[in-house]
Design a protein around this motif. Structure first.
Motif, mmCIF file in Angstrom:
data_model
loop_
_atom_site.group_PDB
_atom_site.id
_atom_site.type_symbol
_atom_site.label_atom_id
_atom_site.label_comp_id
_atom_site.label_asym_id
_atom_site.label_seq_id
_atom_site.Cartn_x
_atom_site.Cartn_y
_atom_site.Cartn_z
ATOM 1 N N ALA A 133 -63.961 9.678 -55.656
ATOM 2 C CA ALA A 133 -63.534 10.040 -57.005
ATOM 3 C C ALA A 133 -64.113 9.090 -58.047
ATOM 4 N N GLY A 134 -64.067 7.790 -57.768
ATOM 5 C CA GLY A 134 -64.624 6.821 -58.702
ATOM 6 C C GLY A 134 -66.115 7.009 -58.904
ATOM 7 N N THR A 135 -66.817 7.318 -57.817
ATOM 8 C CA THR A 135 -68.259 7.545 -57.904
ATOM 9 C C THR A 135 -68.563 8.791 -58.736
ATOM 10 N N GLN A 136 -67.813 9.876 -58.488
ATOM 11 C CA GLN A 136 -68.028 11.112 -59.238
ATOM 12 C C GLN A 136 -67.753 10.912 -60.730
ATOM 13 N N VAL A 137 -66.700 10.190 -61.055
ATOM 14 C CA VAL A 137 -66.364 9.936 -62.458
ATOM 15 C C VAL A 137 -67.502 9.191 -63.150
ATOM 16 N N ALA A 138 -68.044 8.151 -62.507
ATOM 17 C CA ALA A 138 -69.155 7.402 -63.096
ATOM 18 C C ALA A 138 -70.374 8.294 -63.303
ATOM 19 N N ILE A 139 -70.646 9.173 -62.339
ATOM 20 C CA ILE A 139 -71.781 10.090 -62.457
ATOM 21 C C ILE A 139 -71.588 11.049 -63.625
ATOM 22 N N TRP A 140 -70.383 11.622 -63.764
ATOM 23 C CA TRP A 140 -70.121 12.564 -64.849
ATOM 24 C C TRP A 140 -70.313 11.930 -66.223
ATOM 25 N N ARG A 141 -69.981 10.652 -66.334
ATOM 26 C CA ARG A 141 -70.149 9.985 -67.630
ATOM 27 C C ARG A 141 -71.621 9.961 -68.048
ATOM 28 N N TYR A 142 -72.515 9.913 -67.074
ATOM 29 C CA TYR A 142 -73.942 9.919 -67.376
ATOM 30 C C TYR A 142 -74.562 11.311 -67.329
ATOM 31 N N SER A 143 -74.087 12.174 -66.432
ATOM 32 C CA SER A 143 -74.707 13.497 -66.309
ATOM 33 C C SER A 143 -74.265 14.444 -67.413
ATOM 34 N N ASP A 144 -72.992 14.338 -67.837
ATOM 35 C CA ASP A 144 -72.441 15.266 -68.823
ATOM 36 C C ASP A 144 -71.966 14.585 -70.107
ATOM 37 N N ALA A 155 -59.924 3.502 -58.198
ATOM 38 C CA ALA A 155 -61.056 4.408 -58.411
ATOM 39 C C ALA A 155 -61.603 4.252 -59.823
ATOM 40 N N GLU A 156 -60.705 4.049 -60.789
ATOM 41 C CA GLU A 156 -61.143 3.860 -62.182
ATOM 42 C C GLU A 156 -61.920 2.554 -62.332
ATOM 43 N N LYS A 157 -61.461 1.500 -61.669
ATOM 44 C CA LYS A 157 -62.199 0.228 -61.717
ATOM 45 C C LYS A 157 -63.590 0.389 -61.106
ATOM 46 N N LEU A 158 -63.687 1.160 -60.018
ATOM 47 C CA LEU A 158 -64.986 1.419 -59.386
ATOM 48 C C LEU A 158 -65.887 2.180 -60.343
ATOM 49 N N ALA A 159 -65.350 3.203 -60.998
ATOM 50 C CA ALA A 159 -66.142 3.992 -61.944
ATOM 51 C C ALA A 159 -66.673 3.117 -63.077
ATOM 52 N N ASP A 160 -65.819 2.243 -63.613
ATOM 53 C CA ASP A 160 -66.236 1.359 -64.709
ATOM 54 C C ASP A 160 -67.338 0.406 -64.262
ATOM 55 N N TRP A 161 -67.185 -0.157 -63.058
ATOM 56 C CA TRP A 161 -68.205 -1.091 -62.536
ATOM 57 C C TRP A 161 -69.535 -0.390 -62.315
ATOM 58 N N LEU A 162 -69.488 0.792 -61.734
ATOM 59 C CA LEU A 162 -70.724 1.543 -61.495
ATOM 60 C C LEU A 162 -71.406 1.902 -62.809
ATOM 61 N N GLU A 163 -70.621 2.335 -63.793
ATOM 62 C CA GLU A 163 -71.194 2.707 -65.088
ATOM 63 C C GLU A 163 -71.876 1.510 -65.757
ATOM 64 N N LYS A 164 -71.210 0.365 -65.726
ATOM 65 C CA LYS A 164 -71.746 -0.818 -66.401
ATOM 66 C C LYS A 164 -72.923 -1.430 -65.640
#
Length: 448
Positions: A133-144, A155-164
Motif C-alpha cells: 500500500a505504501g509503495t502504491q501510494v508513492a507511485i500514484w503521487r508521481y504517476s497521477d 505505510a504512510e511513512k514508507l510512502a513519504d520516504w519513497l517519494e522524497k
C-alpha cells in the motif's frame, strides 16, 4: 442464438487482436496484496480506495506483479495487457516516470526483506499488505499527481520516504522486440535485416509456417539458416528465385524475467500498469515480409504516438514502381525505394481500426486503443473499508472481494444489479396490470 453469437465473437477475436510490438502479453488476475488509502478530492468528499499489488498471468507461462499508474481509470476483470514502451503510455509525457521506476527498484516486492525496508525507510513494522500500500501510494503521487495518503501509519511513512528519496532512472529495455516489424523486397533476394532486441540470453526463431513448401528460410546475412538468436542478431527472409508473390511471418520467443519498470497497457480500456516483479515468463515478437517480382512492394507497420495524439503508420516501398494506397480513405503515394510515416489522429481513450489498402487487393489493418493520459478527475468508487463481493463499474486501484487473492470486479456490472433486476420485474408486473385494466375498460365501453 446465444451460442451462435458467442461462437462468432470468439472467431472474430483473433482477427481483432491489437497490434503488439513484442514482449510479454498477459491477463489481469486481480488485486492480491493491498491495504487502504485515502484519496483527497478537490471540492469533493475523500474516497477510501484499496492500494497494492496486482497479479497477471502471462500467455505461454509466467506471472507478473504490477502496480497501477492510472488511478482514476476503470479496471476490467480478466483484461488483456501488452508490454508497451513508455512513450506509448502516459509515462511518455510524465517527467517523473524515472522516479516511479526508482520506487519500484527500492521497495516491495523487489525488497522483500520487510525488516530491512522498514529500517531504511524509518518506519515501524511492515507487513506485505502495508508495504504494498505504501509503495502504491508513492507511485500514484508521481504517476497521477494526486493527493493521497495510506491509512496505515507505517505505510504512510514508507510512502513519504519513497517519494522524497526517489531519483530519476532510465526506462528499462524491452524484453523482446523485432525491428523493423515489416520488410519487403523482390523474389530471389534476402529481405531484411530484422534486428532482434532482447534482454534474454537466447531466443528461439520459428520460420514461416509454410516454409517447407514455399522454400522461404530465415537466415543470417550470409544465407545460413538461423534457429536461435540473441540481442543484436540480424535475421533475413531468404526468398528463393521463382517463388510466387506472397508474404510470410517469423516469430521469435524466449523465456526471461521482464525488467522492473516496463509498462503494461490494456488491449481494452483498463487502467495502465507498471511492472514490479516477474517470474521467468514467455515473451514473443513477430515480423512480416512481402515480396514480388516487380511493381510496388510495400512493407507497412504502425505504432502509437502519444506525443502527436495518434498512430504512426510507416509505409516502405522496396519495389520499382510507385505505391498508391489509402489510409482510412485518404489517398497517399510512396515512391519506389522510399519510405513515409503518416500520423493518423486518434482521440484519447478511443478505439481505432486503421485500414491500409492498395492495388491488387493489398489490405492491412491496425487496431487498438489510444490511452496516453491519466484521467483528470476521479471516478466514484466504493469504500475499501467495506469491499463489495459484487462487481463494480469503476475502482481506483481495483475493487476486491475483501480477501487476498480476490479477482477484480468486472467493469459494466454493479452491486446494484439485483436491485435493478427487481425494479424491472415490478415494472413488468405493473405494465401487465395496466394493459389488463385497459382491456377490461375498453371491453366495458364496447358493451355499452
Amino acid at each position: 442464438m446465444a451460442m451462435g453469437t458467442m461462437a462468432g465473437a470468439g472467431a472474430a477475436s483473433a482477427d481483432d487482436a491489437p497490434q503488439h510490438q513484442g514482449g510479454a502479453s498477459a491477463t489481469l488476475d486481480g488485486l492480491t496484496t493491498f491495504d487502504n488509502a485515502v484519496l483527497h478530492v478537490k471540492n469533493g468528499a475523500d474516497q477510501t480506495v484499496p492500494a497494492g499489488l496486482f497479479e497477471m498471468t502471462v500467455d505461454g507461462g509466467g506471472k507478473l506483479k504490477t502496480y497501477c499508474i492510472d488511478i482514476h481509470n476503470h479496471t476490467q476483470s480478466k483484461a488483456k495487457y501488452l508490454e508497451t514502451p513508455w512513450d506509448q503510455t502516459s509515462l511518455g509525457t510524465n517527467k517523473n516516470a524515472g522516479k516511479i521506476r526508482w520506487i519500484l527498484q527500492h521497495s516491495y516486492p523487489q525488497v522483500d526483506d520487510l525488516s530491512s525496508l522498514a529500517s531504511s525507510a524509518g518506519t515501524g513494522p511492515l507487513t506485505e499488505k502495508t508495504a504494498a500500500a505504501g509503495t502504491q501510494v508513492a507511485i500514484w503521487r508521481y504517476s497521477d499527481g494526486v493527493d493521497i495518503d495510506a491509512k496505515d501509519g507505517q505505510a504512510e511513512k514508507l510512502a513519504d520516504w519513497l517519494e522524497k528519496s526517489a531519483q530519476d532512472v532510465s526506462e528499462p529495455k524491452a524484453s523482446l522486440t523485432l525491428s523493423p516489424a515489416a520488410v519487403s523486397g523482390k523474389v530471389g533476394e534476402k529481405l531484411g535485416p530484422v534486428t532482434v532486441n532482447t534482454d534474454a540470453a537466447s531466443v528461439a526463431v520459428t520460420p514461416p509456417a509454410d516454409s517447407a513448401t514455399s522454400g522461404v528460410k530465415i537466415t543470417d546475412k550470409d544465407g545460413k539458416p538461423v534457429t536461435t538468436a540473441s540481442n543484436g542478431t540480424q535475421l533475413y527472409f531468404d526468398v528463393p528465385a521463382g517463388a510466387p508473390e506472397g508474404s510470410a511471418s517469423l516469430t521469435v520467443q524466449a523465456t526471461t524475467s521482464v525488467s522492473v519498470g516496463r509498462a503494461f497497457a490494456s488491449a481494452s480500456k483498463s487502467q495502465t500498469q507498471i511492472l514490479a516483479g516477474s517470474s521467468d515468463s514467455t515473451v514473443t515478437a513477430t515480423a512480416t515480409a512481402n515480396w514480388a517480382k516487380q511493381g510496388a512492394i510495400p512493407a507497412v507497420s504502425a505504432a502509437k504516438d502519444c506525443a502527436k495524439g495518434g498512430v504512426d503508420v510507416t509505409v516502405a516501398n522496396k519495389g520499382d514502381e510507385t505505391f498508391n494506397f489509402e489510409i482510412s480513405g485518404a489517398k497517399h503515394t510512396v515512391a519506389a525505394g522510399a519510405s513515409e510515416t503518416i500520423t493518423v489522429p486518434v482521440g484519447e481513450d478511443e478505439a481505432y481500426d486503421i485500414a491500409v489498402t492498395g492495388p491488387n487487393g493489398f489490405s492491412q489493418s491496425f487496431k487498438g486503443v489510444l490511452d496516453c493520459k491519466t484521467a483528470s478527475a476521479p471516478a466514484p468508487t466504493p469504500s475499501a473499508d467495506q469491499p463489495s463481493s459484487q462487481p463494480s463499474a469503476a475502482s481506483a486501484g481495483g475493487t476486491t472481494s475483501g480477501t487476498t487473492g480476490g479477482d477484480l470486479a468486472e467493469t459494466g456490472s454493479s452491486s446494484a444489479t439485483p436491485m435493478i433486476a427487481g425494479i424491472a420485474i415490478v415494472l413488468v408486473v405493473l405494465g401487465g396490470g395496466a394493459v389488463f385494466f385497459l382491456r377490461r375498460k375498453n371491453s366495458g365501453a364496447t358493451a355499452e
